[in-house]
Scaffold this motif. Structure first.
Motif, PDB file in Angstrom:
ATOM      1  N   ASN A  19       1.641  -0.949 -16.508  1.00  0.00           N
ATOM      2  CA  ASN A  19       1.703  -2.302 -15.973  1.00  0.00           C
ATOM      3  C   ASN A  19       1.034  -3.281 -16.930  1.00  0.00           C
ATOM      4  OD1 ASN A  19       2.672  -1.105 -13.417  1.00  0.00           O
ATOM      5  ND2 ASN A  19       0.556  -0.403 -13.225  1.00  0.00           N
TER       6      ASN A  19
ATOM      7  N   TYR B  82      -0.762  -7.263 -17.306  1.00  0.00           N
ATOM      8  CA  TYR B  82      -1.392  -8.375 -16.614  1.00  0.00           C
ATOM      9  C   TYR B  82      -1.734  -9.481 -17.609  1.00  0.00           C
ATOM     10  CZ  TYR B  82      -2.093  -4.688 -13.172  1.00  0.00           C
ATOM     11  OH  TYR B  82      -1.893  -3.657 -12.282  1.00  0.00           O
TER      12      TYR B  82
ATOM     13  N   LEU C 295      -0.430 -10.002 -12.215  1.00  0.00           N
ATOM     14  CA  LEU C 295       0.581  -9.020 -12.575  1.00  0.00           C
ATOM     15  C   LEU C 295       1.803  -9.697 -13.195  1.00  0.00           C
ATOM     16  CD1 LEU C 295       1.587  -6.027 -12.356  1.00  0.00           C
ATOM     17  CD2 LEU C 295       2.580  -6.690 -10.142  1.00  0.00           C
TER      18      LEU C 295
ATOM     19  N   ILE D 225       4.300  -7.479 -15.319  1.00  0.00           N
ATOM     20  CA  ILE D 225       5.302  -6.433 -15.457  1.00  0.00           C
ATOM     21  C   ILE D 225       4.759  -5.161 -14.802  1.00  0.00           C
ATOM     22  CG2 ILE D 225       6.580  -4.962 -17.087  1.00  0.00           C
ATOM     23  CD1 ILE D 225       7.498  -7.734 -17.487  1.00  0.00           C
ATOM     24  N   TYR D 226       5.613  -4.456 -14.038  1.00  0.00           N
ATOM     25  CA  TYR D 226       5.212  -3.173 -13.476  1.00  0.00           C
ATOM     26  C   TYR D 226       6.229  -2.107 -13.838  1.00  0.00           C
ATOM     27  CZ  TYR D 226       8.416  -4.572  -9.705  1.00  0.00           C
ATOM     28  OH  TYR D 226       9.508  -4.992  -8.990  1.00  0.00           O
TER      29      TYR D 226
ATOM     30  N   GLN E  59      -2.233  -1.412 -18.299  1.00  0.00           N
ATOM     31  CA  GLN E  59      -2.954  -0.529 -17.385  1.00  0.00           C
ATOM     32  C   GLN E  59      -2.051   0.632 -17.014  1.00  0.00           C
ATOM     33  OE1 GLN E  59      -2.408  -1.304 -13.441  1.00  0.00           O
ATOM     34  NE2 GLN E  59      -3.147   0.790 -13.122  1.00  0.00           N
TER      35      GLN E  59
ATOM     36  N   SER F  27      -1.051   3.860 -14.595  1.00  0.00           N
ATOM     37  CA  SER F  27      -1.228   4.372 -13.239  1.00  0.00           C
ATOM     38  C   SER F  27      -0.661   5.778 -13.128  1.00  0.00           C
ATOM     39  CB  SER F  27      -0.558   3.433 -12.233  1.00  0.00           C
ATOM     40  OG  SER F  27       0.780   3.187 -12.595  1.00  0.00           O
TER      41      SER F  27
ATOM     42  N   ARG G 144      -7.630   5.298 -13.230  1.00  0.00           N
ATOM     43  CA  ARG G 144      -6.728   4.260 -13.754  1.00  0.00           C
ATOM     44  C   ARG G 144      -7.465   3.553 -14.892  1.00  0.00           C
ATOM     45  NH1 ARG G 144      -2.885   3.581  -9.411  1.00  0.00           N
ATOM     46  NH2 ARG G 144      -3.717   4.453  -7.472  1.00  0.00           N
TER      47      ARG G 144
ATOM     48  N   TRP H  97      -3.385   1.440  -1.043  1.00  0.00           N
ATOM     49  CA  TRP H  97      -4.698   1.655  -1.616  1.00  0.00           C
ATOM     50  C   TRP H  97      -5.299   0.279  -1.895  1.00  0.00           C
ATOM     51  CZ3 TRP H  97      -7.140   6.334  -2.570  1.00  0.00           C
ATOM     52  CH2 TRP H  97      -6.359   7.487  -2.443  1.00  0.00           C
TER      53      TRP H  97
ATOM     54  N   ILE I  30      -3.346  -2.302  -4.236  1.00  0.00           N
ATOM     55  CA  ILE I  30      -2.492  -1.506  -5.111  1.00  0.00           C
ATOM     56  C   ILE I  30      -1.140  -1.340  -4.432  1.00  0.00           C
ATOM     57  CG2 ILE I  30      -2.172   0.653  -6.362  1.00  0.00           C
ATOM     58  CD1 ILE I  30      -5.187   1.015  -6.350  1.00  0.00           C
TER      59      ILE I  30
ATOM     60  N   TRP J 152       0.516  -0.531  -9.138  1.00  0.00           N
ATOM     61  CA  TRP J 152       0.097  -1.771  -9.785  1.00  0.00           C
ATOM     62  C   TRP J 152      -0.750  -2.610  -8.846  1.00  0.00           C
ATOM     63  CZ3 TRP J 152       5.206  -0.331  -9.044  1.00  0.00           C
ATOM     64  CH2 TRP J 152       5.898  -0.995  -8.022  1.00  0.00           C
ATOM     65  N   PHE J 153      -1.634  -3.419  -9.466  1.00  0.00           N
ATOM     66  CA  PHE J 153      -2.615  -4.205  -8.741  1.00  0.00           C
ATOM     67  C   PHE J 153      -2.072  -5.604  -8.482  1.00  0.00           C
ATOM     68  CE2 PHE J 153      -6.341  -1.788 -11.004  1.00  0.00           C
ATOM     69  CZ  PHE J 153      -5.871  -0.607 -10.475  1.00  0.00           C
TER      70      PHE J 153
END
Lengths: 107, 118
Positions: free
Chosen positions: A34, A36, A46, A48-49, A89, A91, A96, B34, B99, B104-105
């Motif tokens: 991801n 940020y 955020l 992009i995921y 980041q 996951s 994390r 979460w 989450i 993703w946060f």
């Protein structure tokens, strides 16, 4: 722990430029990655995921790519509001972890 | 619209306990997410502290595991962070976040600065 390494640490660019930021994982993380954006004094937001999915409301000039260990964040035409710090980041596994960040500065 | 808001003392003495609360609005904290804490020392990058599921299950950063505890308060729709035996290196802005999809946060609280000093 999965280590995340971003490059460059800082980048100078101009409005209208196309820039690509890189994030590398110490082991394969598939697409559990991801991105940020953080502006001074603000919380991260955020962008992009799952490596390439654009968060709702984020301009389409932002795009993400990659899988495995190597990932990119590309801004196609820099706007004044894009000058900020960017963090990747993972996951894929606990804990994390974040990259150390890339600070995008105005040239 | 989901919103998170951190609160707690801005100054903690060395060897003391840092206690923060994250108030959640717009969604029940009992829903299947979460909830997490992240911190950022002044001028530095982001460090994940830990997370808690609506069931109460937790995961912590191994570097902080012996000092950290995250809990839920469903009656107040909030979750909390306690960090014991603090030192100056725990001085940071502390953020809470949800989450999504366990990955993703989003969204984040605005953050709160905690300074460890006598």
């Amino acid at each position: 722990d999965v280590q995340m390494t971003q490059s460059p640490s800082a980048l100078s660019a101009s409005v209208g430029d196309r820039v690509t930021l890189t994030c590398r994982a110490s082991q394969s993380i598939s697409t559990y990655l991801n991105w940020y954006q953080q502006k001074p004094g603000k919380a991260p937001e955020l962008l992009i995921y799952t490596a390439s999915s654009l968060q709702y409301g984020v301009p389409s000039r932002f795009s993400g790519g990659g899988s495995g260990t190597d990932f990119t964040l590309t801004i196609s035409r820099l706007q004044p509001e894009d000058f900020a710090t960017y963090y990747c980041q993972q996951s894929y596994s606990a804990p994390r972890t974040f990259g150390q960040g890339t600070r995008l500065e105005m040239k | 619209q989901v919103q998170l808001q951190e609160s707690g003392p801005g100054l903690v003495k060395p060897s003391g306990t840092l206690s923060l609360t994250c108030a959640v609005s717009g969604v029940s904290i009992s829903s299947s997410y979460w909830w997490t804490w992240v911190r950022q020392p002044p001028g530095k990058g982001l460090e994940w502290i830990g997370e808690i599921l609506h069931t109460g299950s937790t995961n912590y950063n191994t570097s902080l595991q012996s000092r950290v505890h995250i809990s839920l308060d469903k009656s107040k729709n909030q979750f909390s962070l306690k960090l014991t035996s603090v030192t100056a290196t725990d001085t940071a802005v502390y953020f809470c976040a949800r989450i999504e999809s366990e990955e993703w946060f989003h969204p984040w609280g605005q953050g709160t600065l905690v300074t460890v000093s006598s």
